[in-house]
Enzyme design. Structure first.
Site, PDB file in Angstrom:
ATOM      1  N   ASP A  31       0.869  -1.183   0.000  1.00  0.00           N
ATOM      2  CA  ASP A  31       0.000   0.000   0.000  1.00  0.00           C
ATOM      3  C   ASP A  31       0.906   1.234   0.000  1.00  0.00           C
ATOM      4  O   ASP A  31       1.913   1.253   0.712  1.00  0.00           O
ATOM      5  CB  ASP A  31      -0.871  -0.020   1.268  1.00  0.00           C
ATOM      6  N   LEU A  33      -0.149   4.137   0.932  1.00  0.00           N
ATOM      7  CA  LEU A  33      -0.680   4.972   2.022  1.00  0.00           C
ATOM      8  C   LEU A  33      -1.164   6.352   1.562  1.00  0.00           C
ATOM      9  O   LEU A  33      -1.253   7.261   2.376  1.00  0.00           O
ATOM     10  CB  LEU A  33       0.356   5.106   3.162  1.00  0.00           C
ATOM     11  N   THR A  34      -1.526   6.507   0.292  1.00  0.00           N
ATOM     12  CA  THR A  34      -2.093   7.803  -0.123  1.00  0.00           C
ATOM     13  C   THR A  34      -3.487   7.971   0.495  1.00  0.00           C
ATOM     14  O   THR A  34      -3.788   9.022   1.049  1.00  0.00           O
ATOM     15  CB  THR A  34      -2.215   7.975  -1.655  1.00  0.00           C
ATOM     16  N   ASP A  51       4.149   1.878  -4.309  1.00  0.00           N
ATOM     17  CA  ASP A  51       3.121   2.065  -5.341  1.00  0.00           C
ATOM     18  C   ASP A  51       2.918   0.743  -6.071  1.00  0.00           C
ATOM     19  O   ASP A  51       3.890   0.006  -6.289  1.00  0.00           O
ATOM     20  CB  ASP A  51       3.601   3.097  -6.383  1.00  0.00           C
ATOM     21  N   ALA A  73      -5.691  -2.357  -4.496  1.00  0.00           N
ATOM     22  CA  ALA A  73      -5.139  -0.994  -4.557  1.00  0.00           C
ATOM     23  C   ALA A  73      -5.642  -0.313  -5.828  1.00  0.00           C
ATOM     24  O   ALA A  73      -5.550  -0.872  -6.919  1.00  0.00           O
ATOM     25  CB  ALA A  73      -3.614  -1.042  -4.566  1.00  0.00           C
ATOM     26  N   GLN A  75      -6.920   3.847  -7.572  1.00  0.00           N
ATOM     27  CA  GLN A  75      -7.416   5.211  -7.484  1.00  0.00           C
ATOM     28  C   GLN A  75      -8.937   5.022  -7.583  1.00  0.00           C
ATOM     29  O   GLN A  75      -9.442   4.649  -8.637  1.00  0.00           O
ATOM     30  CB  GLN A  75      -6.840   6.008  -8.657  1.00  0.00           C
ATOM     31  N   TYR A 140     -12.603   6.050 -14.147  1.00  0.00           N
ATOM     32  CA  TYR A 140     -12.372   5.058 -13.093  1.00  0.00           C
ATOM     33  C   TYR A 140     -12.949   3.700 -13.517  1.00  0.00           C
ATOM     34  O   TYR A 140     -12.254   2.685 -13.493  1.00  0.00           O
ATOM     35  CB  TYR A 140     -13.025   5.530 -11.779  1.00  0.00           C
ATOM     36  N   VAL A 183     -22.100   7.110   0.035  1.00  0.00           N
ATOM     37  CA  VAL A 183     -23.116   7.912   0.712  1.00  0.00           C
ATOM     38  C   VAL A 183     -23.226   7.573   2.199  1.00  0.00           C
ATOM     39  O   VAL A 183     -23.458   8.457   3.025  1.00  0.00           O
ATOM     40  CB  VAL A 183     -24.476   7.792  -0.035  1.00  0.00           C
TER      41      VAL A 183
HETATM   42  N1  UDP Z   1     -25.996  10.820  -2.381  1.00  0.00           N
HETATM   43  C1  UDP Z   1     -26.796  11.726  -1.690  1.00  0.00           C
HETATM   44  N2  UDP Z   1     -26.219  12.503  -0.731  1.00  0.00           N
HETATM   45  C2  UDP Z   1     -24.892  12.452  -0.418  1.00  0.00           C
HETATM   46  C3  UDP Z   1     -24.078  11.528  -1.132  1.00  0.00           C
HETATM   47  C4  UDP Z   1     -24.660  10.736  -2.100  1.00  0.00           C
HETATM   48  O1  UDP Z   1     -27.999  11.825  -1.948  1.00  0.00           O
HETATM   49  O2  UDP Z   1     -24.438  13.183   0.460  1.00  0.00           O
HETATM   50  C5  UDP Z   1     -26.618   9.962  -3.404  1.00  0.00           C
HETATM   51  C6  UDP Z   1     -25.936  10.048  -4.766  1.00  0.00           C
HETATM   52  O3  UDP Z   1     -26.449  11.143  -5.494  1.00  0.00           O
HETATM   53  C7  UDP Z   1     -26.288   8.693  -5.368  1.00  0.00           C
HETATM   54  C8  UDP Z   1     -26.341   7.769  -4.165  1.00  0.00           C
HETATM   55  O4  UDP Z   1     -26.444   8.615  -3.016  1.00  0.00           O
HETATM   56  O5  UDP Z   1     -27.542   8.745  -5.997  1.00  0.00           O
HETATM   57  C9  UDP Z   1     -25.109   6.889  -4.030  1.00  0.00           C
HETATM   58  O6  UDP Z   1     -23.961   7.712  -4.120  1.00  0.00           O
HETATM   59  P1  UDP Z   1     -22.491   7.149  -3.938  1.00  0.00           P
HETATM   60  O7  UDP Z   1     -21.568   8.271  -4.238  1.00  0.00           O
HETATM   61  O8  UDP Z   1     -22.408   6.517  -2.596  1.00  0.00           O
HETATM   62  O9  UDP Z   1     -22.372   5.968  -4.982  1.00  0.00           O
HETATM   63  P2  UDP Z   1     -22.583   5.865  -6.581  1.00  0.00           P
HETATM   64  O10 UDP Z   1     -23.429   7.006  -7.045  1.00  0.00           O
HETATM   65  O11 UDP Z   1     -21.209   5.878  -7.144  1.00  0.00           O
HETATM   66  O12 UDP Z   1     -23.284   4.562  -6.771  1.00  0.00           O
END
Ligand code: UDP
Length: 304
Positions: A31, A33-34, A51, A73, A75, A140, A183
């Site tokens: 790792d 560690l970034t 890396d 690992a 990004q 990504y 989220v």
């Molecule tokens: N989301 C939200 N509030 C937040 C963060 C995320 O409503 O503070 C929503 C986001 O718009 C998405 C869902 O939660 O519809 C999941 O987002 P996350 O970034 O976790 O994962 P991804 O969209 O990559 O599946």
């Protein structure tokens, strides 16, 4: 058995390290560690700071000759991949090639790769299956898709064993809101700071939330099973952001303010991954319900 976990100081990686140590494995972590945190590493794991795309990593793998490499690992920040595709590809594509070359040269039996539901882009179906067409909409997800394909070709040309695991939305204790995103971790941060939740759109968008311990179990099952397979690590269930909000607000003793904002551009509405193949191939199942997983995660936020 001797195992290497790249990204083992990260959120999912550190849980996997715990699972491997508990199984009696000798565990080495590579790792840089970034975003990884050595503080969350199991005391019996051996950390090598490097890396993934470095000669040092090649040398470590040649020296260690593990039975299996778990390649986590990466990004992992979608927005960052769009802002800096070069850095993303450097880590995720060239890093994966470097690991594969090292596996080939050192005659390592198997690689278990962490991929993502993002490879399907905004393809929306009741449930996605592993045979659905891939059409990433971020660099990504594109770099993960390319990593997958390199692995399949290394298997084809050099007989390298592999299992590719495409994760749903992973959550659990130890996830950080920055870098690792998610989220659930973002809402955890807000609760800790007594700030309101922000919900993008009406909150009825859904995701397939998978508890990190279940992700670990799928990785452990892949040590001996699932060779040559690409599998979903998911619950097969849709849960809305509003459901998340109500579970968390029910657990929290203080009232929580919820602010609804306009939908985020490019946000997909529904994402749910069928897990029938994973159950059949790995003899695995997602055992943690959302309520149970959220309760465990919530408790971890407020532990002294
Ligand atoms: N989301 C939200 N509030 C937040 C963060 C995320 O409503 O503070 C929503 C986001 O718009 C998405 C869902 O939660 O519809 C999941 O987002 P996350 O970034 O976790 O994962 P991804 O969209 O990559 O599946």
């Amino acid at each position: 058995m001797k195992m290497v976990v790249t990204g083992g100081a990260g959120f999912i990686g550190s849980h996997l390290v715990d699972g491997l140590v508990a199984r009696g494995c000798e565990v080495h972590v590579i790792d840089n560690l970034t975003t990884g945190d050595p503080g969350r590493l199991h005391s019996e794991a051996i950390l090598h700071v490097a890396d993934v795309n470095s000669q040092q990593t090649t040398d470590y793998l040649a020296l260690l000759k593990p039975d299996v490499v778990f390649h986590l690992a990466a990004q992992a920040d979608v927005q960052r991949s769009i802002a800096d595709p070069y850095e993303d590809a450097d880590t995720n594509v060239l890093g994966t090639i470097n690991i594969l070359e090292a596996c080939r040269k050192s005659k390592i039996r198997k690689i278990v790769f962490a991929s993502t539901s993002g490879v399907y882009g905004d393809l929306e179906k009741e449930q996605l299956t592993e045979d659905d067409p891939l059409s990433p909409i971020s660099y990504y997800a594109l770099s993960k898709m390319v990593g997958e394909q390199y692995i399949r070709l290394y298997s084809r040309y050099f007989g390298l064993g592999y299992t590719i695991l495409r994760y749903g939305n992973v959550y659990g204790p130890g996830q950080t809101a920055k870098g690792e995103g998610g989220v659930v971790a973002v809402f955890g941060d807000r609760l800790k700071r007594s700030e309101p939740f922000t919900v993008y759109g009406d909150g009825n968008q859904t995701r397939d939330f998978i508890f990190v311990k279940d992700v670990v179990e799928a990785n452990l099952a892949s040590i001996d099973q699932g060779n040559g397979q690409t599998l979903h690590v998911s619950t097969g269930r849709r849960s809305s952001i509003n459901e998340l909000v109500s579970q968390l607000t029910a657990l929290h003793p203080e009232p929580v303010d919820v602010r609804y904002l306009p939908p985020k551009q490019g946000d997909i509405l529904h994402s749910c991954l069928n897990n029938d193949r994973t159950k059949a191939v790995l003899g695995w199942d997602a055992e943690t319900s959302l309520a149970e997983g959220i309760a465990k995660t919530y408790r971890s936020w407020f532990q002294a």
